[in-house]
Motif scaffolding. Structure first.
Motif, PDB file in Angstrom:
ATOM      1  N   MET A 126       0.876  -1.169   0.000  1.00  0.00           N
ATOM      2  CA  MET A 126       0.000   0.000   0.000  1.00  0.00           C
ATOM      3  C   MET A 126       0.915   1.221   0.000  1.00  0.00           C
ATOM      4  SD  MET A 126      -2.707   0.985   2.994  1.00  0.00           S
ATOM      5  CE  MET A 126      -3.227   2.669   3.319  1.00  0.00           C
ATOM      6  N   ALA A 127       0.847   2.007  -1.079  1.00  0.00           N
ATOM      7  CA  ALA A 127       1.796   3.109  -1.231  1.00  0.00           C
ATOM      8  C   ALA A 127       1.100   4.388  -1.677  1.00  0.00           C
ATOM      9  CB  ALA A 127       2.873   2.735  -2.245  1.00  0.00           C
ATOM     10  N   GLN A 128       1.766   5.478  -1.492  1.00  0.00           N
ATOM     11  CA  GLN A 128       1.265   6.761  -1.956  1.00  0.00           C
ATOM     12  C   GLN A 128       1.132   6.734  -3.479  1.00  0.00           C
ATOM     13  OE1 GLN A 128       4.224   9.518  -0.618  1.00  0.00           O
ATOM     14  NE2 GLN A 128       3.941   9.033   1.545  1.00  0.00           N
ATOM     15  N   LYS A 129       0.013   7.251  -3.983  1.00  0.00           N
ATOM     16  CA  LYS A 129      -0.174   7.303  -5.437  1.00  0.00           C
ATOM     17  C   LYS A 129       0.927   8.122  -6.098  1.00  0.00           C
ATOM     18  CE  LYS A 129      -5.224   6.823  -5.313  1.00  0.00           C
ATOM     19  NZ  LYS A 129      -6.519   7.501  -5.595  1.00  0.00           N
ATOM     20  N   ALA A 130       1.385   9.144  -5.390  1.00  0.00           N
ATOM     21  CA  ALA A 130       2.417  10.021  -5.937  1.00  0.00           C
ATOM     22  C   ALA A 130       3.744   9.297  -6.154  1.00  0.00           C
ATOM     23  CB  ALA A 130       2.631  11.219  -5.014  1.00  0.00           C
ATOM     24  N   CYS A 145       7.699   0.358   4.981  1.00  0.00           N
ATOM     25  CA  CYS A 145       7.296  -0.088   6.312  1.00  0.00           C
ATOM     26  C   CYS A 145       6.952  -1.580   6.291  1.00  0.00           C
ATOM     27  CB  CYS A 145       6.074   0.686   6.787  1.00  0.00           C
ATOM     28  SG  CYS A 145       6.392   2.398   7.245  1.00  0.00           S
ATOM     29  N   GLY A 146       7.251  -2.258   7.394  1.00  0.00           N
ATOM     30  CA  GLY A 146       6.912  -3.662   7.540  1.00  0.00           C
ATOM     31  C   GLY A 146       6.621  -3.984   8.998  1.00  0.00           C
ATOM     32  N   ILE A 147       6.094  -5.172   9.248  1.00  0.00           N
ATOM     33  CA  ILE A 147       5.801  -5.636  10.601  1.00  0.00           C
ATOM     34  C   ILE A 147       6.900  -6.591  11.057  1.00  0.00           C
ATOM     35  CG2 ILE A 147       4.201  -6.967  12.038  1.00  0.00           C
ATOM     36  CD1 ILE A 147       3.109  -4.272  11.294  1.00  0.00           C
ATOM     37  N   LYS A 178       1.600   8.139   7.322  1.00  0.00           N
ATOM     38  CA  LYS A 178       1.049   9.492   7.324  1.00  0.00           C
ATOM     39  C   LYS A 178       2.151  10.542   7.484  1.00  0.00           C
ATOM     40  CE  LYS A 178      -3.483   8.907   7.039  1.00  0.00           C
ATOM     41  NZ  LYS A 178      -4.303   9.513   5.954  1.00  0.00           N
ATOM     42  N   GLN A 179       3.196  10.177   8.224  1.00  0.00           N
ATOM     43  CA  GLN A 179       4.303  11.098   8.469  1.00  0.00           C
ATOM     44  C   GLN A 179       5.317  11.108   7.333  1.00  0.00           C
ATOM     45  OE1 GLN A 179       5.730   9.595  12.228  1.00  0.00           O
ATOM     46  NE2 GLN A 179       4.243  10.781  13.429  1.00  0.00           N
ATOM     47  N   GLY A 180       5.117  10.242   6.335  1.00  0.00           N
ATOM     48  CA  GLY A 180       6.023  10.194   5.200  1.00  0.00           C
ATOM     49  C   GLY A 180       7.342   9.510   5.478  1.00  0.00           C
ATOM     50  N   ARG A 181       7.383   8.688   6.541  1.00  0.00           N
ATOM     51  CA  ARG A 181       8.619   7.997   6.883  1.00  0.00           C
ATOM     52  C   ARG A 181       8.846   6.768   6.006  1.00  0.00           C
ATOM     53  NH1 ARG A 181       7.499   7.171  13.114  1.00  0.00           N
ATOM     54  NH2 ARG A 181       9.444   5.957  13.008  1.00  0.00           N
ATOM     55  N   CYS A 182       7.784   6.308   5.319  1.00  0.00           N
ATOM     56  CA  CYS A 182       7.882   5.171   4.415  1.00  0.00           C
ATOM     57  C   CYS A 182       7.107   5.505   3.142  1.00  0.00           C
ATOM     58  CB  CYS A 182       7.284   3.909   5.028  1.00  0.00           C
ATOM     59  SG  CYS A 182       7.991   3.414   6.605  1.00  0.00           S
ATOM     60  N   VAL A 183       7.566   4.986   2.020  1.00  0.00           N
ATOM     61  CA  VAL A 183       6.859   5.205   0.771  1.00  0.00           C
ATOM     62  C   VAL A 183       5.640   4.301   0.669  1.00  0.00           C
ATOM     63  CG1 VAL A 183       8.157   3.502  -0.577  1.00  0.00           C
ATOM     64  CG2 VAL A 183       7.170   5.498  -1.721  1.00  0.00           C
ATOM     65  N   GLY A 184       5.694   3.186   1.412  1.00  0.00           N
ATOM     66  CA  GLY A 184       4.589   2.234   1.363  1.00  0.00           C
ATOM     67  C   GLY A 184       4.689   1.228   2.497  1.00  0.00           C
ATOM     68  N   PHE A 185       3.722   0.328   2.542  1.00  0.00           N
ATOM     69  CA  PHE A 185       3.617  -0.671   3.599  1.00  0.00           C
ATOM     70  C   PHE A 185       3.478  -2.040   2.950  1.00  0.00           C
ATOM     71  CE2 PHE A 185       0.465  -2.300   7.079  1.00  0.00           C
ATOM     72  CZ  PHE A 185       1.448  -3.124   7.599  1.00  0.00           C
ATOM     73  N   VAL A 186       4.450  -2.942   3.146  1.00  0.00           N
ATOM     74  CA  VAL A 186       4.382  -4.298   2.607  1.00  0.00           C
ATOM     75  C   VAL A 186       3.635  -5.170   3.605  1.00  0.00           C
ATOM     76  CG1 VAL A 186       6.674  -4.930   3.528  1.00  0.00           C
ATOM     77  CG2 VAL A 186       5.680  -6.235   1.625  1.00  0.00           C
ATOM     78  N   TYR A 187       2.560  -5.831   3.118  1.00  0.00           N
ATOM     79  CA  TYR A 187       1.654  -6.505   4.053  1.00  0.00           C
ATOM     80  C   TYR A 187       0.772  -7.486   3.285  1.00  0.00           C
ATOM     81  CZ  TYR A 187      -0.807  -6.323   8.617  1.00  0.00           C
ATOM     82  OH  TYR A 187      -1.317  -6.586   9.866  1.00  0.00           O
ATOM     83  N   LEU A 192      -4.799  -4.948   3.226  1.00  0.00           N
ATOM     84  CA  LEU A 192      -4.582  -3.654   2.573  1.00  0.00           C
ATOM     85  C   LEU A 192      -5.814  -3.228   1.776  1.00  0.00           C
ATOM     86  CD1 LEU A 192      -0.893  -4.026   1.324  1.00  0.00           C
ATOM     87  CD2 LEU A 192      -1.717  -2.879   3.390  1.00  0.00           C
ATOM     88  N   ILE A 193      -6.451  -4.188   1.108  1.00  0.00           N
ATOM     89  CA  ILE A 193      -7.659  -3.886   0.353  1.00  0.00           C
ATOM     90  C   ILE A 193      -8.736  -3.322   1.281  1.00  0.00           C
ATOM     91  CG2 ILE A 193      -9.593  -4.918  -0.921  1.00  0.00           C
ATOM     92  CD1 ILE A 193      -7.544  -6.884  -2.126  1.00  0.00           C
ATOM     93  N   ALA A 194      -8.898  -3.961   2.431  1.00  0.00           N
ATOM     94  CA  ALA A 194      -9.895  -3.495   3.395  1.00  0.00           C
ATOM     95  C   ALA A 194      -9.547  -2.095   3.901  1.00  0.00           C
ATOM     96  CB  ALA A 194      -9.988  -4.476   4.557  1.00  0.00           C
ATOM     97  N   GLN A 195      -8.271  -1.845   4.149  1.00  0.00           N
ATOM     98  CA  GLN A 195      -7.846  -0.542   4.646  1.00  0.00           C
ATOM     99  C   GLN A 195      -8.105   0.549   3.612  1.00  0.00           C
ATOM    100  OE1 GLN A 195      -6.768  -0.526   7.736  1.00  0.00           O
ATOM    101  NE2 GLN A 195      -6.431   1.662   7.917  1.00  0.00           N
TER     102      GLN A 195
END
Length: 268
Positions: A126-130, A145-147, A178-187, A192-195
């Protein structure tokens, strides 16, 4: 020599009796206690998360309640995360774990995962469209970002060159996004679809990459608890046969997954 043979035979017999008793005790102890203790996620919407009152709800908590109801006992849910869920089960802090765990051979050496699997998902970002991500290789050199404890972190880093920034739970990840610390979240793609359905929060984000590594999820009991494992195997077959998984997906806003539909068709 005869005394030694008899001694070994007696010892082996005692071990077998104790092993059988241990297997029987899992369900017996739960019923005697009157409570089933299940480890579930509390930060993984829609599979396990907190409602406004602080109660844990979601697809997996409802499955846990099904088990407690079948056993005729109350349900106690313990929040777990990827980094501690198997340890909680090994240490006896929980009786059962239903916590979005991918079924892998190495995990089957640590916990007992009944067949068939109850769910499945793949890996996506899940990543920023930009960010304009189109293929996995576009992650090279970017912070993702990851868990902690998630198996796909290593692959995302080693095969695609991402710089994994690991967090303990999803709440921390979403804050970092939200803080822009990651370009996306691998999950897991299903989560991710639900989010992403919450467009008020995530309207500027997308899941543009192709899903990879579709993998089944396994619930688990302690090693040696064969009787309990068989009980759970029967529960899983029942969920698939009745369409319970499909029903819960719909209830919690998840498009019915190919795995859930295929398993329902197989067992109905």
């Amino acid at each position: 020599m005869l005394r030694k043979i008899l001694g070994f035979t007696a010892a082996a017999g005692l071990a077998a009796v104790m092993a059988t008793a241990a297997q029987a005790d899992a369900i017996d102890d739960i019923k005697a206690r009157g409570t089933l203790i299940v480890g579930v996620k509390a930060d993984y919407k829609p599979y396990g998360y907190l409602d406004p009152s602080g109660a844990i709800i979601g697809i997996e908590p409802e499955l846990a309640q099904d088990v407690a109801t079948k056993l005729g006992v109350k349900l106690e849910m313990v929040p777990v995360v990827s980094s501690n869920r198997m340890q909680f089960l090994e240490q006896g802090k929980i009786d059962l774990m239903i916590a979005t765990m991918t079924d892998r051979p190495d995990r089957r050496k640590v916990v007992l995962i009944p067949d068939p699997n109850y769910y499945s998902s793949g890996t996506n970002v899940m990543a920023q469209k930009a960010a304009g991500l189109k293929k996995w290789e576009d992650l090279k050199g970017k912070p993702v970002c990851g868990i902690q404890g998630a198996f796909y972190n290593k692959k995302t880093q080693e095969e695609f060159g991402a710089e994994i920034v690991a967090f303990k739970g999803t709440a921390e990840v979403y804050t970092a996004l939200k803080q822009g610390r990651c370009v996306g979240f691998v999950y897991d793609d299903s989560a991710l679809i639900a989010q992403l359905q919450d467009t008020a929060q995530w309207g500027d984000y997308e899941m543009a990459l192709p899903t990879i590594d579709d993998a089944p999820w396994g619930l688990a009991v302690q090693l040696g608890q064969d009787k309990f494992a068989q009980f759970m195997s029967d529960m899983i077959v029942g969920w698939h046969k009745s369409g319970r998984i499909l029903e819960l997906e719909t209830k919690y806003g998840v498009t019915n997954t190919p795995f859930a539909k295929a398993m329902h068709d197989k067992y109905k």
